[in-house]
Design an enzyme around this catalytic site. Structure first.
Site, PDB file in Angstrom:
ATOM      1  N   ASP A   8     -54.885   6.905  32.134  1.00  0.00           N
ATOM      2  CA  ASP A   8     -55.531   6.790  30.824  1.00  0.00           C
ATOM      3  C   ASP A   8     -54.693   5.865  29.956  1.00  0.00           C
ATOM      4  OD1 ASP A   8     -53.526   8.706  30.917  1.00  0.00           O
ATOM      5  OD2 ASP A   8     -54.827  10.348  30.333  1.00  0.00           O
ATOM      6  N   GLU A  46     -58.660  10.757  25.281  1.00  0.00           N
ATOM      7  CA  GLU A  46     -58.491  11.716  24.194  1.00  0.00           C
ATOM      8  C   GLU A  46     -59.789  11.932  23.412  1.00  0.00           C
ATOM      9  OE1 GLU A  46     -56.005  13.523  23.869  1.00  0.00           O
ATOM     10  OE2 GLU A  46     -54.361  12.504  24.891  1.00  0.00           O
TER      11      GLU A  46
END
Length: 376
Positions: A69, A129
């Site tokens: 990520d 997120e």
């Protein structure tokens, strides 16, 4: 990459945290690092603010994938770092994604000098997120051309010592959902409460009721969390609030419990509407499915990690952490594991400052794992 180069790269990422689908500088830095590494057998594809790198193996029998990520968090940094503190006000890499990207690029650097026998796909995924990048990436078929046989990811673990890796078969991370509730009533003067419908009072009652859901509606042999992190309402001490907003998160170790928790929230909302003569709207925001590690591959990895002299393996408990990597695991066999970074402050803490010694260890460990996996 040398240890010094890895350190410098992590610090470059740490300076430029960006929130989901706005990782423009981050994407460019990834591309800048990749440029001198690219070989004839490499293909690079962009997806929104993400990057995919496909390396064609010399004698392929499978495609292995590694996902990292790339986004940061809307947190004002208080880590005490001076040399490479976040340059973006109100944003910070407080979940270790700067580590994750650096580790991936460290492995890619190795593969630029040592062509793998199997195909290898690296996925630099935005918006983990929120609002979530994994699900739309899969839905839009970005991986279709290079569909992997196995996918792996790691996540830093502040509570574990450097040199430690940890995972488990089956459920590793929970099902998660955001929770946003807006209450609308009728404002008025504090001296005339009978003419108003007070949303501060209504919101307070609602938050208290929500705390009974896990205690009285979730099977005690299962697990659930309903946490309210924000209450907003009112404009002045002598004005009755016309509106209020409640923000929180829901976590569960089973889909059934997540469904039941939401059912009870909605039932309680109707009760609040009737009791306080107001209107409630509920928005569940981003929802992430559980991270469910593939049993056979995870067993195989755990056995490998126990033999790897560069790391110490410990079995992990299930956690209420959320991660949209679970969407990859719904369609592709694979697993996620924790990487120890030895910090007294946890994930999403503005003071988080992981031990950078973990980066080189992770790169070495992953190179060893992928090399071993390709020989099977």
């Amino acid at each position: 990459m040398t240890a010094e180069e890895l350190l410098d790269l992590r610090r470059q990422f740490h300076r430029i945290p960006e929130i989901g689908f706005k990782e423009m500088k981050t994407q460019q830095l990834i591309l800048d690092v990749l440029e001198p590494l690219v070989q004839e057998n490499w293909d690079i594809k962009l997806w929104r603010t993400g990057v995919l790198v496909f390396i064609k193996g010399s004698d392929p029998s499978q495609t292995l994938a590694y996902r990292t990520d790339i986004d940061g968090l809307p947190i004002e940094e208080r880590s005490g770092i001076e040399d490479f503190v976040s340059e973006h006000k109100g944003m910070m890499h407080a979940c270790g994604h700067d580590f994750h990207m650096t580790i991936a690029l460290g492995v890619l650097s190795h593969l630029s000098k040592h062509r793998p026998t199997d195909h290898v796909l690296f996925v630099f995924q935005p918006a983990e997120e929120g609002p979530g990048g994994a699900k739309p990436m899969l839905e839009e078929g970005v991986l279709k051309e290079w569909w992997p046989d196995q996918i792996v990811a790691l996540h830093i673990a502040p509570e574990l010592p450097v040199g430690t890796v940890s995972t488990r078969e089956g459920l590793l991370f929970a099902n998660t959902s955001e929770l946003f509730i807006d209450l609308k009533g009728k404002g008025g003067h504090a001296a005339y409460p009978h003419t108003a419908r007070d949303m501060v009072v209504a919101a307070s009652h609602f938050v208290t009721q929500l705390q009974t859901i896990v205690a009285r509606n979730v099977n005690p042999l299962d697990s659930g969390v309903v946490t309210i992190g924000v209450i907003k309402g009112g404009t002045k001490q002598n004005i009755i609030a016309e509106s209020a907003r409640v923000e929180g998160t829901i976590r569960s170790l089973s889909i059934e419990s997540m469904t039941e928790i939401k059912r009870r929230i909605e039932a309680m909302a109707k009760g609040i509407e009737a009791s306080f003569e107001c209107e409630l709207t509920i928005d569940y925001g981003s929802n992430y499915c559980q991270v469910n590690n593939h049993s056979e591959l995870t067993q195989e990895y755990m056995a490998f990690a126990e033999r790897d002299p560069d790391v110490t393996f410990v079995e992990a408990p299930a956690a209420m952490t959320g991660e949209d990597f679970g969407y990859f695991l719904e369609q592709i066999p694979g697993f996620m594991f924790w990487l120890g970074v030895d910090s007294p402050y946890g994930l999403h803490d503005a003071r988080l400052n992981p031990d950078e010694a973990a980066i080189e260890k992770a790169v070495t460990h992953l190179i060893s794992y992928f090399t071993w996996k390709m020989k099977k």
